[in-house]
Write a protein that holds these residues in place. Sequence first.
Motif, PDB file in Angstrom:
ATOM      1  N   HIS A  27       0.819  -1.220   0.000  1.00 54.56           N
ATOM      2  CA  HIS A  27       0.000   0.000   0.000  1.00 54.56           C
ATOM      3  C   HIS A  27       0.851   1.268   0.000  1.00 54.56           C
ATOM      4  O   HIS A  27       0.343   2.345  -0.301  1.00 54.56           O
ATOM      5  CB  HIS A  27      -0.938  -0.005   1.205  1.00 54.56           C
ATOM      6  CG  HIS A  27      -1.927  -1.131   1.186  1.00 54.56           C
ATOM      7  ND1 HIS A  27      -2.930  -1.230   0.240  1.00 54.56           N
ATOM      8  CD2 HIS A  27      -2.058  -2.227   1.977  1.00 54.56           C
ATOM      9  CE1 HIS A  27      -3.632  -2.321   0.451  1.00 54.56           C
ATOM     10  NE2 HIS A  27      -3.123  -2.953   1.495  1.00 54.56           N
ATOM     11  N   ASN A  28       2.119   1.134   0.335  1.00 53.78           N
ATOM     12  CA  ASN A  28       3.027   2.280   0.298  1.00 53.78           C
ATOM     13  C   ASN A  28       3.673   2.473  -1.073  1.00 53.78           C
ATOM     14  O   ASN A  28       4.545   3.327  -1.223  1.00 53.78           O
ATOM     15  CB  ASN A  28       4.108   2.131   1.358  1.00 53.78           C
ATOM     16  CG  ASN A  28       3.538   2.121   2.768  1.00 53.78           C
ATOM     17  OD1 ASN A  28       3.436   1.063   3.403  1.00 53.78           O
ATOM     18  ND2 ASN A  28       3.129   3.275   3.261  1.00 53.78           N
ATOM     19  N   ALA A  29       3.239   1.692  -2.057  1.00 57.59           N
ATOM     20  CA  ALA A  29       3.730   1.798  -3.442  1.00 57.59           C
ATOM     21  C   ALA A  29       5.243   1.566  -3.487  1.00 57.59           C
ATOM     22  O   ALA A  29       5.826   0.990  -2.574  1.00 57.59           O
ATOM     23  CB  ALA A  29       3.334   3.134  -4.052  1.00 57.59           C
ATOM     24  N   ARG A  30       5.875   2.007  -4.570  1.00 53.93           N
ATOM     25  CA  ARG A  30       7.317   1.769  -4.711  1.00 53.93           C
ATOM     26  C   ARG A  30       8.083   2.744  -3.828  1.00 53.93           C
ATOM     27  O   ARG A  30       7.904   3.957  -3.927  1.00 53.93           O
ATOM     28  CB  ARG A  30       7.755   1.923  -6.172  1.00 53.93           C
ATOM     29  CG  ARG A  30       9.242   1.641  -6.378  1.00 53.93           C
ATOM     30  CD  ARG A  30       9.621   1.712  -7.850  1.00 53.93           C
ATOM     31  NE  ARG A  30       9.190   0.537  -8.596  1.00 53.93           N
ATOM     32  CZ  ARG A  30       9.897  -0.576  -8.706  1.00 53.93           C
ATOM     33  NH1 ARG A  30      11.085  -0.686  -8.127  1.00 53.93           N
ATOM     34  NH2 ARG A  30       9.447  -1.588  -9.425  1.00 53.93           N
ATOM     35  N   ILE A  31       8.937   2.209  -3.000  1.00 54.82           N
ATOM     36  CA  ILE A  31       9.667   3.005  -2.009  1.00 54.82           C
ATOM     37  C   ILE A  31      11.084   3.265  -2.490  1.00 54.82           C
ATOM     38  O   ILE A  31      11.759   2.366  -2.988  1.00 54.82           O
ATOM     39  CB  ILE A  31       9.686   2.274  -0.659  1.00 54.82           C
ATOM     40  CG1 ILE A  31       8.252   2.153  -0.112  1.00 54.82           C
ATOM     41  CG2 ILE A  31      10.591   2.984   0.342  1.00 54.82           C
ATOM     42  CD1 ILE A  31       8.131   1.293   1.124  1.00 54.82           C
ATOM     43  N   ASP A  32      11.531   4.516  -2.328  1.00 57.74           N
ATOM     44  CA  ASP A  32      12.917   4.895  -2.628  1.00 57.74           C
ATOM     45  C   ASP A  32      13.719   4.728  -1.334  1.00 57.74           C
ATOM     46  O   ASP A  32      13.793   5.641  -0.504  1.00 57.74           O
ATOM     47  CB  ASP A  32      12.969   6.344  -3.122  1.00 57.74           C
ATOM     48  CG  ASP A  32      14.361   6.764  -3.548  1.00 57.74           C
ATOM     49  OD1 ASP A  32      15.353   6.147  -3.104  1.00 57.74           O
ATOM     50  OD2 ASP A  32      14.470   7.739  -4.321  1.00 57.74           O
TER      51      ASP A  32
END
Length: 220
Positions: A27-32
């Motif tokens: 749910h936090n999408a793609r994380i850098d």
Amino acid sequence: MDWKPVSAFGIRLPMRYSIHGIDVSRHNARIDWERVRQVEGDGVRLQFVFVKATEGATLADRSFDRNWTGAREANLRRGAYHFYHPTRDPLKQADNFIRHVELQAGDFAPVVDFETVNGQSDSTIINGLRLWLETVEEHYSVRPIIYTNGNLYKRYIKGNLDDYPLWIADYSAEHLRTYPADNLYFWQHSDAGVVRGIRGRVDFNVFVMDDDELTSVCIP
């Protein structure tokens, strides 16, 4: 408790604790993760992250592998958690987690995320959780951690599964005196934080034991 607003994270933090971290899922999408590692505010750097791995008997979080690798590369201590469904077979749920998660020295012990009862009886819930915990403990040779909220803790965990490390989600508490000091290790105190490198709101946690106790809930 010595709360202090920290603009870099968009929320107040309980500054009496020195080890701060977050938890994430698809749910936090793609994380850098490189950006996450560099974030600092008022002397606070994130030091750990729990990553959703699995759910129920068959589901795997599609971002787990990427987040699991990214957290390690960012030098964050990492842990993996399983979202538990009381209506699913506990052994199949344990196997689902074991199939997807390889833990290394220094990683946190496995976590069972218990936040839904699905209309099941107290005995079904307690016995199912115990079976999941015992199966996972036997595989990884470390006692798993129970994540839950205050209400579920008081009804199902307290007096039944007191031997397991506890991670409590309580956003209203100013203190933790209503929880057992001898096995409370983590406190999720907010679900409204912000972190550069992560889209949307982020859950924030602190390690509430003495700092030198951290390794006691990790893979040796």
